[in-house]
Design an enzyme around this catalytic site. Structure first.
Site, PDB file in Angstrom:
ATOM      1  N   GLU A 159      39.437 -14.157  -7.686  1.00 32.40           N
ATOM      2  CA  GLU A 159      38.011 -13.879  -7.877  1.00 32.40           C
ATOM      3  C   GLU A 159      37.173 -14.792  -6.990  1.00 32.40           C
ATOM      4  O   GLU A 159      37.560 -15.923  -6.686  1.00 32.40           O
ATOM      5  CB  GLU A 159      37.624 -14.049  -9.352  1.00 32.40           C
ATOM      6  N   CYS A 200      34.971 -24.808 -10.938  1.00 37.32           N
ATOM      7  CA  CYS A 200      35.813 -24.359  -9.829  1.00 37.32           C
ATOM      8  C   CYS A 200      36.041 -25.415  -8.748  1.00 37.32           C
ATOM      9  O   CYS A 200      37.173 -25.831  -8.513  1.00 37.32           O
ATOM     10  CB  CYS A 200      35.210 -23.096  -9.200  1.00 37.32           C
TER      11      CYS A 200
END
Length: 437
Positions: free
Chosen positions: A149, A261
């Site tokens: 993603e 992230c």
């Protein structure tokens, strides 16, 4: 298509909802019964613009369902997406324990022609290990694909609906074709559908995030130098950004990156380098620079107050690691809060979305304000950590009137220095000369 989405965190919930919105039948699974009950009731566990509306609409249409029953969700599914968390382990590498638990749990219920699609961010080799694990559990070769993603928090719906590219890692071309058909509604503007090996797909995610993190640490390093040498990083940024080889994206100086992230992915990539017996010199520097940058506002405040914070009150605007999210994981604001509290300061804080998450950590150690200007009442200075739009053009005369002293520490360079000088503020920013009243 009939899709099972295992994991209703940020990635799983956005992905499953967007697939449902394009006409697929999606069942989202999570072991957290309270979260599933909330989702069934239309309550969204995260803040992401536009997501609640899509969840409610597709749930009412019957295309999006939520359950804790993994077996029921996997049964008859053509695609079983894995969107579970892969947090940073003690050694810096990704912790895959949740992923392996799901793989082992779904194996007995997987249809022979179904494909398991790994959406979670995972180290190189995870696809191959999943393939081997499923073969051991089922006694047959199962289809396993990788589909990393590339969603930005705060713009995830747009990123999914209008992707720059879709990356697929497959061994079987037929699985690649099935995924191409799944993504076709989102690629009508000729954006590329990139098919590669699973290993390349797994690495692409980490390399992309490491590159973006590197740009942030680079511009912050240059900002610190520019400030010391009497320049203005905004001028330098414009001077380099108009070079088509460089561009402007991710070249805005500030107080460092945070979130779920960049920090963990940079460190996980470091661990991959070390396992390959290569010294990740550059990645280590990116991480070290970023952690130091999170102390930038604290250092400026320490200089101004000569390290004497006890008995002082500070207003803080912005708690989330970036605007348009309530995510406070590794947020620079928390570094500032922890240090100021430890030094005896009192803090009045505001964030449009992240307040509840911060309250869960700090409780009554902070004063939480509904409105940005309210935080200024009785404060000795204002510190800005997150560039929410509502912070960009406040009534500066009101800001000055409410503060005990006209002092601002701006970690996002929101204001024009000449304007701040004219208004009589002492104004610290990043990579620019300090304005003194």
């Amino acid at each position: 298509m009939k899709i099972a989405m295992v994991g209703t965190g940020y990635v799983g919930l956005v992905t499953g909802t967007c697939f449902a919105d394009s006409g697929n039948w999606v069942t989202c699974v999570d072991i957290n019964a309270a979260k599933i009950a909330d989702l069934k009731a239309g309550k969204i566990p995260i803040y992401e613009p536009g997501l609640e509306e899509l969840v409610v609409r597709n749930s009412e249409a019957g295309r999006l369902q939520f359950t804790t029953d993994l077996a029921a969700a996997v049964k008859d599914a053509e695609l079983v997406y894995l969107g579970v968390g892969t947090p940073q382990g003690d050694d810096g590498a990704a912790d895959l324990s949740a992923l392996w638990a799901v793989v082992d749990g779904l194996a007995p219920h997987l249809e022979p022609d179904a494909a398991v699609v790994i959406k979670s961010t995972v180290p190189v080799g995870t696809n191959a290990e999943t393939f081997a694990r499923l073969r051991e559990k089922t006694g047959r070769d199962c289809h396993v694909a990788s589909n990393p993603e590339f969603l930005k928090e705060g713009a995830a719906i747009d990123d999914f609906m209008k992707p720059d590219r879709v990356v697929i890692g497959v061994r079987d071309p037929q699985v690649g074709e099935k995924l191409r058909l799944l993504y076709a509604p989102f690629l009508r503007t000729e954006k590329p559908f990139l098919v590669m090996s699973p290993e390349s797909a797994e690495l692409t995610k980490y390399v992309a995030n490491a590159m973006l993190a590197t740009k942030i640490s680079f511009i912050n390093t240059m900002a610190n130098l520019t400030e010391k040498l009497g320049g203005d990083i905004n001028d330098v940024r414009r001077g380099i950004g108009h070079d088509s080889r460089i561009g402007f994206a991710f070249l805005f100086p500030g107080v460092g990156y945070g979130g779920s992230c960049f920090p963990k992915d940079v460190r996980a990539l470091e661990a991959m380098f070390e396992r390959a017996d290569i010294d990740p010199v550059m990645l280590k520097a990116v991480d070290v620079i970023n952690e130091a940058q999170k102390r930038t506002l604290l250092d400026k405040m320490t200089e101004f107050y000569d390290g004497q914070f006890a008995g002082k009150t500070f207003a803080i605007w912005g708690l989330a690691f970036k605007p348009r999210t309530d995510d406070i994981r590794e947020a620079p604001a928390l570094v500032l809060i922890d240090n100021l509290l430890a030094a005896g300061a009192k803090l009045r804080v505001h964030d449009p979305e992240a307040t509840d998450n911060v309250r869960a950590i700090y409780g009554d150690k902070l004063t939480y304000c509904e409105l940005p200007l309210e935080t200024l009442d009785g404060a000795d200075a204002l510190a800005i950590n997150t560039e929410w739009a509502e912070f960009r053009q406040p009534d500066m005369s009101d800001v000055k009137r409410r503060l005990n002293a006209p002092v601002i520490f701006d970690g996002r360079n929101l204001y024009d220095r000449s304007m701040m000088k004219k208004l009589g503020f002492t104004y610290y920013s990043i990579g620019r000369q300090t304005v003194r009243s």
